[in-house]
Enzyme design. Structure first.
Site, PDB file in Angstrom:
ATOM      1  CE  LYS A   1      71.463  53.028 -29.310  1.00  0.00           C
ATOM      2  NZ  LYS A   1      72.487  52.356 -29.257  1.00  0.00           N
TER       3      LYS A   1
ATOM      4  NE  ARG B   1      72.013  47.617 -38.511  1.00  0.00           N
ATOM      5  CZ  ARG B   1      73.222  46.754 -39.016  1.00  0.00           C
ATOM      6  NH1 ARG B   1      73.793  45.685 -38.487  1.00  0.00           N
ATOM      7  NH2 ARG B   1      74.100  47.063 -37.341  1.00  0.00           N
TER       8      ARG B   1
HETATM    9  N1  BES Z   1      73.082  54.361 -33.349  1.00  0.00           N
HETATM   10  C1  BES Z   1      73.517  53.733 -33.634  1.00  0.00           C
HETATM   11  C2  BES Z   1      74.901  53.487 -33.707  1.00  0.00           C
HETATM   12  C3  BES Z   1      75.264  54.780 -32.977  1.00  0.00           C
HETATM   13  C4  BES Z   1      75.948  54.357 -31.473  1.00  0.00           C
HETATM   14  C5  BES Z   1      75.771  56.099 -33.170  1.00  0.00           C
HETATM   15  C6  BES Z   1      76.997  55.454 -31.198  1.00  0.00           C
HETATM   16  C7  BES Z   1      76.032  56.918 -32.818  1.00  0.00           C
HETATM   17  C8  BES Z   1      77.577  56.766 -31.494  1.00  0.00           C
HETATM   18  C9  BES Z   1      73.313  52.815 -33.831  1.00  0.00           C
HETATM   19  O1  BES Z   1      71.201  52.566 -33.924  1.00  0.00           O
HETATM   20  C10 BES Z   1      72.618  51.673 -33.379  1.00  0.00           C
HETATM   21  O2  BES Z   1      72.131  51.120 -31.852  1.00  0.00           O
HETATM   22  N2  BES Z   1      74.139  50.454 -33.620  1.00  0.00           N
HETATM   23  C11 BES Z   1      74.563  48.556 -32.518  1.00  0.00           C
HETATM   24  C12 BES Z   1      73.694  47.549 -33.835  1.00  0.00           C
HETATM   25  C13 BES Z   1      73.918  46.677 -33.809  1.00  0.00           C
HETATM   26  C14 BES Z   1      73.069  46.631 -32.467  1.00  0.00           C
HETATM   27  C15 BES Z   1      74.258  45.495 -34.022  1.00  0.00           C
HETATM   28  C16 BES Z   1      75.579  49.646 -32.352  1.00  0.00           C
HETATM   29  O3  BES Z   1      76.937  49.760 -33.198  1.00  0.00           O
HETATM   30  O4  BES Z   1      75.678  48.772 -31.275  1.00  0.00           O
HETATM   31 MN    MN Z   2      70.354  51.580 -32.829  1.00  0.00          MN
END
Ligand code: BES
Ligand code: MN
Ligand code: ZN
Length: 501
Positions: free
Chosen positions: A281, A356
């Site tokens: 991130k 997931r």
């Molecule tokens: N923990 C994050 C999702 C999240 C984003 C929670 C903002 C709270 C606030 C999750 O693990 C993630 O990184 N999801 C990605 C998935 C993508 C890489 C397919 C996302 O939603 O961007």
């Molecule tokens: Mn994530």
């Protein structure tokens, strides 16, 4: 190891389960030592009492819901008090449980900086449809939730003074019974908030597990699967996510068998920190918030705490999939193919789609080991859910109409609302991989393909997925929430489990 494991463990051993600075008791008459009276009034009550009508008119007070008017050195018949806080209820007959709790929150906030220390609540002028006992208990629930603080790392703890709140009740027994139940709920929410607010240096899979052990003394069965047990059971998905961290993953199960019915299962995502892994991130404010990526697991533990403390007549299993998503020479990589517990292979397209993966193994495990009659998971799963419905709702994904109805109603009742989004096999081609049975990301939609991925790990049990990304943290103290972890999901899941039996 240079980690401060021992210190952190010591610190965390003392998570308070008592919510808020108020000691709340019921009384059948006005307490002699009360210095403050909170008098609840609707517009009608103002008109029937000339004295209140006069002072209200003078101050433009109309008894709107949660509006207050403080009357210092009041005249008779209130002369025994230093202050009277008139609090509006709106139409009292129409007050819901949630609105009653909001009145408690407003009262606690209005007293925050006052010198009041023995506070008498008098709701005898109003006649709420939910009944006085329920009203008073919900009011005190709101007091507790809104006065929650997380000050364990503050040198200058602005410790709120100890205060007594006396609830004037015409049925002490009924009120006390509901108070005990809602206190357990306030504690469950406070526990979830503590876990979310605690940084990743303090809460990681092993220390999270320790927070659950206290439930054993209250009669719950707590099972912990460590890396070896996960290996043995073939749960390669949660192991892959946890592999990059020096803090190994855990699958935590809390079983409360308060009835002999077939159980229900609640499953939480517990990523104690989500760096994104090698798909790092890169936005400072988004990675910073990822100490809250275990909010689903926190909601599950808070729910279990509540139900166990209530000794509720329900059979429920809480499952928490705990791992830290890190970068290291051992971490899983984009392109890796992992094998989940159910035997399906997954091509890792993006290491940041880790939630997931841990849930896949948890869902499969609980379905095959416990044969529950319904499974609901809760997870901070996707940014796309935040884009769709913000923090106003949780995303609800399910093809079981009964579960959809139950969860929607439970959400309305406690004001942790859900909004249904698609869970559709039409999107399955997006999860097809050339090399493996599945890929861990879709191609076009975010939240729905994530839900569909989870659905591949549940065979024939009624299943619902709650995406609480965005709901886990609040940036202000408002309503029942305080700044930071909200504990979203504890009240929703508790209500659902209690009403689905
Ligand atoms: N923990 C994050 C999702 C999240 C984003 C929670 C903002 C709270 C606030 C999750 O693990 C993630 O990184 N999801 C990605 C998935 C993508 C890489 C397919 C996302 O939603 O961007
Ligand atoms: Mn994530
Ligand atoms: Zn995540």
């Amino acid at each position: 190891m240079f980690r401060l494991t021992a210190v952190a463990t010591l610190l965390l051993a003392s998570f308070a389960s008592q919510a808020g600075p108020f000691t709340i008791k019921t009384t059948s008459t006005i307490a002699d030592n009360a210095d403050t009276l909170i008098l609840l009034v609707g517009p009608e009550q103002l008109n029937t009492n000339p004295q209140l009508a006069a002072i209200s008119q003078q101050e433009n007070f109309t008894a709107k819901h949660a509006k207050t008017l403080t009357w210092l050195s009041p005249a008779a018949p209130y002369a025994q008090f230093k202050r009277v806080v008139l609090m509006g209820t709106g139409e009292p007959e129409k007050l819901s449980a949630y609105q009653a709790s909001l009145l408690g929150a407003a009262a606690a906030r209005s007293l925050k900086d006052s010198a009041a220390s023995n506070i008498q609540l008098d709701a005898s002028m109003i006649d709420p449809a939910i009944g006085q006992a329920e009203f008073l208990a919900q009011f005190s629930h709101g007091v507790d939730l809104s006065s929650y603080t997380f000050d364990r790392y503050l040198s200058d703890k602005k410790t709120a003074p100890e205060r007594n709140l006396f609830l004037l009740s015409s049925n002490k027994k009924a009120t006390d019974e509901r108070l005990v139940q809602l206190n357990a709920l306030s504690e469950g929410v406070a526990l979830a908030r503590d876990l979310i607010n605690e940084p990743a240096s303090g809460i990681y899979p092993e220390t999270f597990v320790q927070q659950a052990l206290a439930l054993r003394k209250l009669g719950a069965k707590v099972t912990v699967m460590d890396e070896k047990a996960l290996e043995k059971a073939g749960m390669g998905a949660i192991l892959a996510v946890g592999r990059g961290s020096a803090r190994p993953p855990r699958l935590l199960l809390v079983h409360w068998e308060g009835s002999k019915q077939q159980p229900v299962a609640v499953v939480g995502k517990g990523i104690t920190f989500d760096t994104g892994g090698y798909n790092l991130k890169t936005q400072a404010d988004s990675i910073f918030r990822m100490t809250s990526d275990m909010a689903g697991a926190a909601a599950v533990l808070g729910t279990m705490h509540t139900l166990v403390k209530q000794q509720a007549p329900v059979n429920v299993i809480g499952v928490m999939a705990l791992a830290e998503n890190m970068i290291s020479d051992r971490a899983y990589l984009p392109g890796d193919i992992v094998r989940a517990g159910n035997g399906k292979t997954i091509e890792i397209i993006n290491t940041d789609a880790e939630g997931r993966l841990v849930l896949a193994d948890a869902l499969w495990h609980v379905e095959t080991q416990y044969k529950p009659r319904a499974i609901v998971d809760i997870a901070t799963l996707t940014g796309s859910k935040v884009t769709a419905v913000g923090n106003y709702y949780a995303g609800l994904f399910s093809n079981d109409e009964t579960l959809v109805t139950q969860l929607t109603q439970a959400g309305e009742k406690v004001h942790e609302r859900v909004w249904r989004l698609p869970l559709s096999d039409d999107m399955l081609p997006e999860l097809k991989s050339m090399k493996a049975d599945l890929r861990n990301t879709g191609r076009s939609t975010g939240a729905s393909t994530a839900a569909l991925f989870l659905n591949q790990f549940v065979n024939d049990t009624p299943f619902a997925h709650l995406d609480i990304a965005g709901n886990a943290l609040s940036d202000s103290s408002k309503g029942l929430h305080t700044e930071g972890g909200t504990g979203f999901g504890v009240r929703l899941l508790t209500e659902w489990v209690l009403t689905t039996q």
